[in-house]
Structures are given as C-alpha cells and as structure tokens.
Design a protein around this motif. Structure first.
Motif, mmCIF file in Angstrom:
data_model
loop_
_atom_site.group_PDB
_atom_site.id
_atom_site.type_symbol
_atom_site.label_atom_id
_atom_site.label_comp_id
_atom_site.label_asym_id
_atom_site.label_seq_id
_atom_site.Cartn_x
_atom_site.Cartn_y
_atom_site.Cartn_z
ATOM 1 N N UNK A 231 -15.112 8.297 1.745
ATOM 2 C CA UNK A 231 -14.207 8.748 2.783
ATOM 3 C C UNK A 231 -13.650 10.078 2.299
ATOM 4 N N UNK A 232 -13.335 10.981 3.207
ATOM 5 C CA UNK A 232 -12.860 12.313 2.816
ATOM 6 C C UNK A 232 -11.543 12.614 3.517
ATOM 7 N N UNK A 233 -10.562 13.015 2.729
ATOM 8 C CA UNK A 233 -9.212 13.199 3.258
ATOM 9 C C UNK A 233 -9.085 14.450 4.121
ATOM 10 N N UNK A 234 -9.810 15.500 3.775
ATOM 11 C CA UNK A 234 -9.743 16.735 4.551
ATOM 12 C C UNK A 234 -10.847 16.746 5.601
ATOM 13 N N UNK A 235 -10.489 17.097 6.815
ATOM 14 C CA UNK A 235 -11.463 17.032 7.895
ATOM 15 C C UNK A 235 -12.616 18.013 7.645
ATOM 16 N N UNK A 236 -13.805 17.529 7.892
ATOM 17 C CA UNK A 236 -14.991 18.369 7.776
ATOM 18 C C UNK A 236 -15.642 18.374 6.413
ATOM 19 N N UNK A 237 -14.918 17.972 5.354
ATOM 20 C CA UNK A 237 -15.506 18.131 4.028
ATOM 21 C C UNK A 237 -16.602 17.113 3.739
ATOM 22 N N UNK A 238 -16.678 16.058 4.522
ATOM 23 C CA UNK A 238 -17.749 15.095 4.310
ATOM 24 C C UNK A 238 -19.062 15.522 4.930
ATOM 25 N N UNK A 239 -19.011 16.435 5.904
ATOM 26 C CA UNK A 239 -20.237 16.824 6.614
ATOM 27 C C UNK A 239 -21.244 17.505 5.687
ATOM 28 N N UNK B 184 -10.333 7.823 7.932
ATOM 29 C CA UNK B 184 -10.235 6.565 8.692
ATOM 30 C C UNK B 184 -11.486 5.746 8.354
ATOM 31 N N UNK B 185 -11.561 5.284 7.100
ATOM 32 C CA UNK B 185 -12.838 4.833 6.557
ATOM 33 C C UNK B 185 -12.953 3.356 6.216
ATOM 34 N N UNK C 111 0.853 -1.197 0.000
ATOM 35 C CA UNK C 111 0.000 0.000 0.000
ATOM 36 C C UNK C 111 0.875 1.229 0.000
ATOM 37 N N UNK C 112 0.329 2.291 -0.564
ATOM 38 C CA UNK C 112 1.114 3.516 -0.682
ATOM 39 C C UNK C 112 0.340 4.713 -0.128
ATOM 40 N N UNK C 113 1.044 5.804 0.117
ATOM 41 C CA UNK C 113 0.405 6.992 0.671
ATOM 42 C C UNK C 113 0.166 6.826 2.156
ATOM 43 N N UNK C 114 -0.797 7.565 2.664
ATOM 44 C CA UNK C 114 -1.118 7.497 4.087
ATOM 45 C C UNK C 114 -2.219 6.475 4.331
ATOM 46 N N UNK C 115 -2.079 5.718 5.393
ATOM 47 C CA UNK C 115 -3.078 4.731 5.787
ATOM 48 C C UNK C 115 -3.378 4.941 7.268
ATOM 49 N N UNK C 116 -4.633 5.256 7.574
ATOM 50 C CA UNK C 116 -5.054 5.551 8.950
ATOM 51 C C UNK C 116 -5.935 4.418 9.446
ATOM 52 N N UNK C 117 -5.509 3.764 10.517
ATOM 53 C CA UNK C 117 -6.230 2.590 11.008
ATOM 54 C C UNK C 117 -7.230 2.943 12.111
#
Length: 370
Positions: free
Chosen positions: A129-137, A83-84, A51-57
C-alpha cells in the motif's frame, strides 16, 4: 454504463443468462462480507485506541477489489493505495496478519512496521500500500515489466503474470499516472490500471478538480482501451476485469478501467465527513454492492438466506479471531527500530560489538556517538 465492445459482444452471444456459478457467487459474497466486516471492526478498534495514525476504510468499494482480485493467480501482483486493507484480504493475506499490522504487532504482515497504509506480502505478491497518491503506479509498471522481461528475455514461457494497479480519481491528474500509461502502452506491458473513482479526493469533488471527469477516456489517448464500469456492481466489474486481465495475460497490453464507486465513510476515520451532501451519500448507500449481490444470488437460486447467513457467521468469527490474535500478539522490540531502514544495517544500525545501536541508552538520549 459504457463497457468494452468485446464484453458487449460476449454477453449478447451468451446462451446462459447467469454470469456466475453458485461456487463463484458464494466466493464473491464471502470476500465482500469479509472486507466490510473487517473494516467495520477497524473503526471500532481505532476509536478504542488500538490503532494509531490515519486509517482509511474501504466500505462501499468492495465490488472493485473482489471483482478484480478474485480473478488473479497467486503469482499475479497487486499494488494498492493507502486504502489497502481489503485489497490485502482479497489477495489472500490472512485477516490475522492484516489486523496485527494495524495494531502494530510483530505478527503483522510487515511485522508492525508498515501499519494501515503500508500492507505488504511477498508471499501473496501484494507489493504494498502506498501513502502518497500515485507512487504505487510506477512500482506496478515495474512489476509488469518484470513479467514481460522474464517471458521474452529470460525465455520463461510459462510467465504470464499480470499486475493490477489500484488508485483513486485524485491520482489521475498526477504526472506519474500519465508517464506510466505511456510506458505501459509503449512496451505492451501486462498491467491493468484500475481507477477506483469514489468521486471525492479527500474533500475535493472529482467534478471540480478535473477538466474532463471521464477518466477512462485517457486510455485511448495513450493507445490502450479505456473502459467505464459501474463499480457498485461486482458482476459488471468482474466481466470487465475478465477481459482486461485476459488481454494482459495474452500479451495484448494494458487497459485503463474506471470503476465509478463510492466510499460510505469519510476519507479517513479522522474525517468528520461534513462536506458531502447527505442526499448523495443516501443515494449511494441505497446501491450497496453487497446488498445487490445478495439479491442476485437469491433471485437466481444460486444461494439461500441460510447459505448467506452461514457465511456472515463464519466471517464474524474470522474477524473476532483476528482482533483477539492481534491484541495478544507482542509489540516489536526496540532492536527492530532500525531494521529495513538502511541497505547495509552495519553501516549505522549495528555497532562494532554486533549489538543494535538503538539498544544503547545513550541512543535515545541523543548522546550516542554514531
């Protein structure tokens, strides 16, 4: 733990002490085990360069995803964060499709174009899933508005679809959060705002970043119920989720639920996790939500050790199969590079001859005429 008065009354009137049936308990356990095992495997695959890039568990927060999402209908929507992975699994997206997406393969739920932070499935109403916080709301608020519009304007009487918007404590000081709380309360939208307060926004303690750390109190400020619940206890989360989802489905409007939880790993797999106090991590590790549910099931004779071990074995096989499937799946072709980038692909991605411009050798050299 502060919960809504409705939940308190409901529990006090109950003549049956058990909160779940055997079938429900086994479903919750299986979903939480799937989330944990899947994320543990992701860590292995990431460090092996798959896997590549950032992975948040999501390790440690499984009670929130399971407690809420397993109460939803197929038509209900979920909007997640970076974190999706586990939200996708709880909503029914196959482990193969999620793992393949993490591997960047064409068999992934986004054909390998989204990756770890951008899980999406139209079939399962996982709206991303949305990488920037808040943009999914705002997306979740729009989905909830769609449900209300279908019911009240288009007269689709059976449309009682609910939307869950998941986000973390670090998001709750963002403008989009407040704007959408206002809109949802104003229009009585069928949405539940679920704060997964894991106490840390990357490396910033929630207590240092927020003037009033009790996020649930922001609900009443906008005219909606605000509830705080132990996010390490799937049964408590589930009771609160039932009430909040029920309110939304009945047309009674939104609810803000703060689930106090904890992530067992660093912010991402690239985070050495040196900022958090080891004693704090040990305290929450001792409150593992899976261990707590397992204890409840056994003590209340809802499941035996053999039942739970059978589920563990089944999930290990599912995760191993997902890895094997993802590893053997093909990588996207070069012609996929410009797909879903422009509204009109013929305006840029496809040349006059009908071929993708990125197939022209001159394109990658930067000398192609566009």
């Amino acid at each position: 733990v502060a919960v809504s008065d409705v939940v308190k009354q409901k529990k006090s009137k109950s003549t049956h002490s058990l909160l779940i049936t055997k079938e429900e308990g086994l479903e919750l356990y299986e979903d939480m085990i799937l989330g944990r095992a899947f994320e543990d495997m992701c860590a292995q695959m990431y460090y092996r360069g798959k896997m590549f890039g950032f992975v948040h568990l999501y390790n440690g927060q499984e009670a929130v995803s399971t407690g809420f999402i397993k109460l939803l209908k197929q038509q209900d929507s979920v909007v997640s964060t970076y974190r999706d992975h586990v939200h996708a699994l709880s909503k029914g997206v196959p482990a193969r499709a999620v793992m393949s997406e993490l591997f960047g393969k064409t068999t992934g739920c986004c054909r390998g174009q989204g990756g770890s932070m951008h899980m999406f499935s139209r079939e399962h109403n996982l709206l991303g899933g949305f990488a920037f916080i808040g943009e999914g709301i705002p997306v979740a608020t729009g989905a909830a508005f769609t449900s209300k519009y279908k019911r009240e304007v288009l007269k689709e009487a059976d449309c009682d679809h609910v939307t869950l918007a998941f986000f973390g404590d670090g998001t709750c000081n963002n403008g989009q959060f407040f704007e959408c709380l206002n809109m949802a309360a104003l229009w009585k939208l069928p949405i539940v705002f679920v704060v997964e307060n894991n106490l840390w926004a990357i490396g910033m303690s929630h207590l240092r970043a927020t003037s009033d750390p009790q996020i649930y109190k922001k609900g009443p400020a906008f005219g909606m119920p605000g509830i705080h619940v132990d996010g390490m206890d799937v049964l408590k989360v589930r009771e609160v989720a039932k009430e909040a989802i029920g309110r939304a489905r009945r047309g009674e409007g939104p609810t803000l639920v703060e689930c106090e939880t904890y992530r067992f790993r660093g912010h991402s797999l690239a985070d050495p996790d040196e900022l958090r106090d080891p004693a704090e991590k040990a305290h929450y590790a001792a409150r593992d939500p899976i261990t707590a549910l397992k204890k409840y099931l056994i003590e209340n004779s809802l499941a035996s050790e053999a039942d739970l071990k059978a589920i563990d074995k089944k999930i290990d096989e599912v995760v191993e199969d997902a890895v094997e499937f993802a590893d053997e799946s093909p990588v996207p072709s070069q012609s996929q590079l410009l797909e879903n980038v422009f509204a009109d692909p013929k305006g840029f991605g496809i040349g006059a001859d009908g071929r993708y411009r990125c197939e022209d050798p001159k394109f990658t050299e930067g000398t192609a005429h566009v």
